[in-house]
Structure formats: structure tokens, C-alpha cells
Scaffold this motif. Structure first.
Motif, PDB file in Angstrom:
ATOM      1  N   ALA A  88       0.859  -1.185   0.000  1.00  0.00           N
ATOM      2  CA  ALA A  88       0.000   0.000   0.000  1.00  0.00           C
ATOM      3  C   ALA A  88       0.896   1.235   0.000  1.00  0.00           C
ATOM      4  CB  ALA A  88      -0.900   0.003   1.227  1.00  0.00           C
ATOM      5  N   ASP A  89       0.423   2.307  -0.576  1.00  0.00           N
ATOM      6  CA  ASP A  89       1.249   3.510  -0.679  1.00  0.00           C
ATOM      7  C   ASP A  89       1.685   4.011   0.695  1.00  0.00           C
ATOM      8  OD1 ASP A  89       2.325   5.305  -2.768  1.00  0.00           O
ATOM      9  OD2 ASP A  89       1.277   6.835  -1.599  1.00  0.00           O
ATOM     10  N   THR A  90       0.884   3.733   1.709  1.00  0.00           N
ATOM     11  CA  THR A  90       1.235   4.152   3.071  1.00  0.00           C
ATOM     12  C   THR A  90       2.415   3.357   3.644  1.00  0.00           C
ATOM     13  OG1 THR A  90      -0.498   2.670   3.874  1.00  0.00           O
ATOM     14  CG2 THR A  90      -1.075   5.003   3.658  1.00  0.00           C
ATOM     15  N   ASP A  91       2.844   2.304   2.934  1.00  0.00           N
ATOM     16  CA  ASP A  91       3.990   1.492   3.378  1.00  0.00           C
ATOM     17  C   ASP A  91       5.323   2.107   2.975  1.00  0.00           C
ATOM     18  OD1 ASP A  91       2.408  -0.613   4.450  1.00  0.00           O
ATOM     19  OD2 ASP A  91       2.195  -1.503   2.453  1.00  0.00           O
ATOM     20  N   ARG A  92       5.317   3.132   2.137  1.00  0.00           N
ATOM     21  CA  ARG A  92       6.552   3.620   1.526  1.00  0.00           C
ATOM     22  C   ARG A  92       7.665   3.919   2.529  1.00  0.00           C
ATOM     23  NH1 ARG A  92       6.929   5.465  -3.768  1.00  0.00           N
ATOM     24  NH2 ARG A  92       5.052   5.060  -4.992  1.00  0.00           N
ATOM     25  N   THR A  93       7.372   4.693   3.529  1.00  0.00           N
ATOM     26  CA  THR A  93       8.414   5.090   4.480  1.00  0.00           C
ATOM     27  C   THR A  93       8.969   3.890   5.233  1.00  0.00           C
ATOM     28  OG1 THR A  93       7.426   7.282   4.757  1.00  0.00           O
ATOM     29  CG2 THR A  93       8.937   6.526   6.481  1.00  0.00           C
ATOM     30  N   GLU A  94       8.085   3.017   5.724  1.00  0.00           N
ATOM     31  CA  GLU A  94       8.540   1.848   6.472  1.00  0.00           C
ATOM     32  C   GLU A  94       9.285   0.869   5.579  1.00  0.00           C
ATOM     33  OE1 GLU A  94       6.869  -1.540   9.610  1.00  0.00           O
ATOM     34  OE2 GLU A  94       5.458  -0.245   8.540  1.00  0.00           O
TER      35      GLU A  94
END
Length: 212
Positions: free
Chosen positions: A7-13
């Protein structure tokens, strides 16, 4: 453990995980500049083929990932991505990358004199898909790598893909054994990888293929 699509919200992690997953492997760092390596081996998959990027989540945190492409002919080649990274990050002016590329030139010249091949991109319509898989050291042995691979195999079968290839190192015997256990077979020659060293030794490319 959960295996799910990126998911795009996974990018930083996921970018943070990228800095840890290679620990102990011969390719933990290719030329000593993590940002440009991530720009080659992680960012393009998040940007161009996110539906084929799977993550392993253990206790709520990302513990591994598998990046892949269903048709390599539609994806920027490794050579293209490397050329772009060299220009963008001015790698020839950075000490560690510059040393890597200097060794690469020496290795290529050495191989040319000996009439030996060097590592390169793989192009075979029988195995158009490709993948990269990484699991953080604490998650190794948990089954995360197996489940990531199985999820990818399901996607290959659902898409009707004729097959998949990957490229690892001959000297990374742990990885080779794992891929063989998952059904991959060694394919073709094992040429020198210019510039790459582990423990002072030259390393060699191992192509492996899988068909449903």
C-alpha cells in the motif's frame, strides 16, 4: 504473520526496511550508497508495479518484501536504472561508488582479455517475469520468505505467465538453496559481476528460472 499487497502508506517503512534486509548477504551494499541502490531496486517497483509488490507483516511491522514484474520487457532494465542512478546521484564523484565503478572497469578489461563474459540483463520470452525478495534477519526462518514466494506464484498463475527468472550470486549459497527449494532451476552460465566483492573475492551471477 500476514502477506499482503503493498500500500502507498507502506513507503516510508518499506524504505527503512530496505536498509536492513541485506545484512550478512554478499550484496548487503553494492557500491556503498544506499539511496541510489534503493532508487534502483525498490522505488521503481513501488512506482511502476505496486500491484505485484508483496509485503510480509509480523506483529504489525514490515518484516520482508518481494518486488516483481510480470513482463520485464515493459520495465526499465537494470542497466537503464543504473545509468539513471549514476547520473542522478553523481556516483562517479562519490568515493565508495567511484571505487566500485573503477573496479568494474578493471574487471571488464580482465574478462575481455580472458575472453570471458560478464553479468548482464536477462531476456528470454520463456521466463518474462522477474523478482527480488528480501527478508529482515529476525524474520528469517519464520516462513515469511516461503509465503511471499507462494503469493507471487499465485499471481503468476492467475496472470497466465509462462515463467519467471531471477538473478542471484553463485556465492550466495543460502539464497540458491532457497530458490531451488521453491522450484527454481539454475540456468545458463555464471559470469563475473564486475566491481562486486565479498571478503575480497570476485562474485558471479547465477540466473535461475521457474515455470508453472
Amino acid at each position: 504473520m500476514e502477506i499482503r499487497t503493498f500500500a502507498d502508506t507502506d513507503r516510508t517503512e518499506l524504505r527503512e526496511l530496505f536498509s536492513r534486509v541485506g545484512e550478512g548477504a554478499p550484496t548487503a551494499s553494492l557500491w556503498g550508497h544506499e539511496e541510489s541502490e534503493a532508487a534502483m531496486y525498490l522505488a521503481p517497483y513501488m512506482d511502476l508495479e505496486p500491484d505485484s509488490l508483496f509485503v510480509a507483516v509480523i506483529d504489525g511491522a514490515l518484516a520482508g518484501y518481494l518486488t516483481e514484474c510480470l513482463d520485464s520487457s515493459t520495465f526499465p532494465s537494470e542497466s537503464e536504472r543504473m545509468e539513471k542512478a549514476i547520473r542522478k546521484y553523481r556516483l562517479v564523484f562519490r568515493p565508495k561508488p567511484a571505487a566500485f565503478f573503477a573496479r568494474s572497469m578493471v574487471d571488464i578489461a580482465w574478462a575481455t582479455i580472458r575472453r570471458e563474459s560478464t553479468a548482464g540483463d536477462f531476456d528470454d520470452a520463456r521466463w518474462p517475469a522477474h523478482l527480488h525478495i528480501n527478508v529482515a534477519p529476525p524474520a528469517r526462518g519464520t516462513g515469511a520468505a516461503d509465503e511471499l514466494m507462494n503469493r507471487w506464484f499465485d499471481r503468476l498463475r492467475e496472470s497466465g505467465s509462462p515463467g519467471c527468472h531471477l538473478q542471484t550470486l553463485v556465492e550466495n549459497t543460502r539464497a540458491v538453496r532457497f530458490f531451488e527449494r521453491m522450484g527454481f532451476a539454475r540456468h545458463g552460465p555464471t559470469p563475473l559481476v564486475p566491481g562486486l566483492r565479498h571478503g575480497g573475492r570476485r562474485l558471479h551471477q547465477q540466473t535461475m528460472v521457474w515455470s508453472p
